[in-house]
Motif scaffolding. Structure first.
Motif, short mmCIF file in Angstrom:
data_model
loop_
_atom_site.label_atom_id
_atom_site.label_comp_id
_atom_site.label_asym_id
_atom_site.label_seq_id
_atom_site.Cartn_x
_atom_site.Cartn_y
_atom_site.Cartn_z
N THR A 266 -64.58 -99.65 -27.37
CA THR A 266 -63.44 -99.10 -26.97
C THR A 266 -63.69 -97.75 -26.42
O THR A 266 -64.32 -96.76 -26.97
N LEU A 267 -63.50 -97.27 -25.27
CA LEU A 267 -63.77 -96.12 -24.54
C LEU A 267 -62.59 -95.07 -24.37
O LEU A 267 -61.43 -95.71 -24.03
N SER A 268 -62.75 -93.96 -24.47
CA SER A 268 -61.61 -92.99 -24.29
C SER A 268 -61.36 -92.56 -22.71
O SER A 268 -62.27 -92.84 -22.05
N CYS A 269 -60.16 -92.39 -22.36
CA CYS A 269 -59.68 -92.06 -20.97
C CYS A 269 -58.69 -91.06 -21.23
O CYS A 269 -57.73 -91.25 -21.48
N ILE A 270 -58.77 -89.97 -20.49
CA ILE A 270 -57.87 -88.95 -20.12
C ILE A 270 -56.82 -89.35 -19.14
O ILE A 270 -57.40 -89.35 -18.10
N CYS B 145 -59.95 -94.24 -14.80
CA CYS B 145 -60.79 -94.29 -15.95
C CYS B 145 -62.34 -94.50 -15.89
O CYS B 145 -62.59 -95.14 -14.69
N ASN C 161 -68.49 -91.77 -23.61
CA ASN C 161 -66.91 -91.64 -24.10
C ASN C 161 -66.65 -92.62 -24.95
O ASN C 161 -65.49 -93.21 -24.90
N GLU C 162 -67.57 -93.52 -25.70
CA GLU C 162 -67.21 -94.47 -26.63
C GLU C 162 -66.39 -93.88 -27.80
O GLU C 162 -66.86 -93.02 -28.54
N LYS C 163 -65.42 -94.59 -28.22
CA LYS C 163 -64.77 -94.26 -29.49
C LYS C 163 -64.89 -95.36 -30.41
O LYS C 163 -65.15 -94.65 -31.66
N SER C 164 -65.33 -96.47 -30.19
CA SER C 164 -65.96 -97.46 -31.41
C SER C 164 -66.58 -98.34 -30.66
O SER C 164 -66.17 -98.80 -29.50
#
Length: 331
Positions: free
Chosen positions: A140-144, A157, A107-110
């Motif tokens: 920077t990880l994504s989290c719904i 998360c 779930n990595e965004k950057s």
């Protein structure tokens, strides 16, 4: 720069301790000889056994993962039979010559690897083939998030890690049994974010995924449980909106003939509530459902608008009453 080395000479040898560095270099050259060691395959690939990799995360602040450490055993790097040296420390330029797990964050965004002043990597080889590999990075990880109860919400998360190219038959990831996730905070610091705080301990578990090619991969998951801090919203949203509603009620005490004053006060309160509501929505992602803060601001706007409508109704009724009174008095 002072370098301290410990060198155990073979029995009967008269070599000086200053030769320790060259001796370690010879051991490395022996271990990483391309004819005997192949960095392109996993340690236990030929044995048809999965290489177990222990993973540990080191977090200096909750909003930034600082380092990931992995340990495994590579029998090909065992040098206890040729030296009494306990550990070899590899320069980051030699790490490419050794096999390392291809772990990545699902779930990595950057992400960025720290490279000041050189790539921040640590690689230690112990004499029994035990390997420690650590690398500093920022993610920077994504989290719904579910924002239905925003800002009185709590969020869960996750951090997902997985082997990208090696199936579960070759690489098996598992959390460090002692400290899977270490928060490197000072004693006076709290495990908090500007808007969140932990309301329960984190949870770690192992998992597995299957890709579109029907290949199973080993993965790890760490769950972080956050609850939003209401301090900011109490001071910037709730209290100001309540004061605006109360301010709109002041028009009830203004004389009915003071039309400019009452209309201006009502319109200003309506515009202020609308602007405040727009500012809150602009800082949040667009979602298709109604949030708790939307209901609060809508009710506040309803009270302010009702106060303005109340004056319009009273003004009309007052003029009608005066007109009727004037007609009756003229008769």
């Amino acid at each position: 720069m002072h370098i301290k080395g410990i060198y155990n000479s073979p029995k009967g040898s008269k070599e000086e301790p200053c030769q320790a560095s060259s001796y370690k270099r010879d051991i490395l050259n022996y271990l990483l000889n391309s004819s005997a060691y192949d960095a392109r395959i996993a340690p236990d690939y030929e044995k048809d056994v999965a290489t177990e990799v222990d993973v540990q995360l080191f977090v200096t602040s909750i909003d930034s993962i600082n380092a990931i450490s992995m340990t495994w055993r590579d029998s090909r790097l065992n040098f206890s039979h040729i030296s009494n040296i306990s550990v070899l420390e590899l320069d980051q330029r030699r790490i490419d010559d050794v096999w390392v797990p291809d772990t990545y964050f699902q779930n990595e965004k950057s992400a960025s690897v720290h490279t000041v002043t050189v790539p921040n990597k640590l690689f230690h080889i112990y004499n029994d083939g035990f390997v420690i590999y650590s690398i500093r990075l920022s993610l920077t990880l994504s989290c719904i998030m579910d924002l239905r109860f925003f800002p009185m919400d709590d969020q869960t998360c996750s951090i997902f890690m997985e082997s990208y190219g090696y199936s579960i038959e070759n690489v098996a990831l598992k959390w460090n049994p002692d400290d899977p996730v270490i928060f490197g905070l000072d004693d006076n610091d709290e495990q908090t974010l500007p808007q969140f705080y932990f309301y329960k301990p984190l949870e770690t578990k192992g998992c597995s995924t299957v890709n579109s090619f029907n290949t199973e991969f080993s993965c790890l998951e760490a769950k972080l449980f956050f609850q939003r801090n209401l301090g900011f919203y109490m001071s910037q949203v709730f209290i100001p909106s309540m004061m605006i509603v109360i301010l709109s009620w002041i028009s009830f005490w203004i004389h009915v003939d003071a039309v400019p004053a009452r209309v201006s006060l009502g319109v200003i309160c309506v515009l202020t509530m609308t602007t405040q509501s727009s500012g809150i929505r602009s800082s949040l992602p667009v979602v298709s459902y109604i949030k708790a803060i939307d209901i609060w601001m809508a009710v506040g706007l309803l009270f302010v608008f009702a106060a303005l409508l109340e004056y319009a109704y009273i003004n009309v009724q007052t003029r009608k009453h005066r007109k009727q009174t004037k007609v009756m008095s003229s008769n």
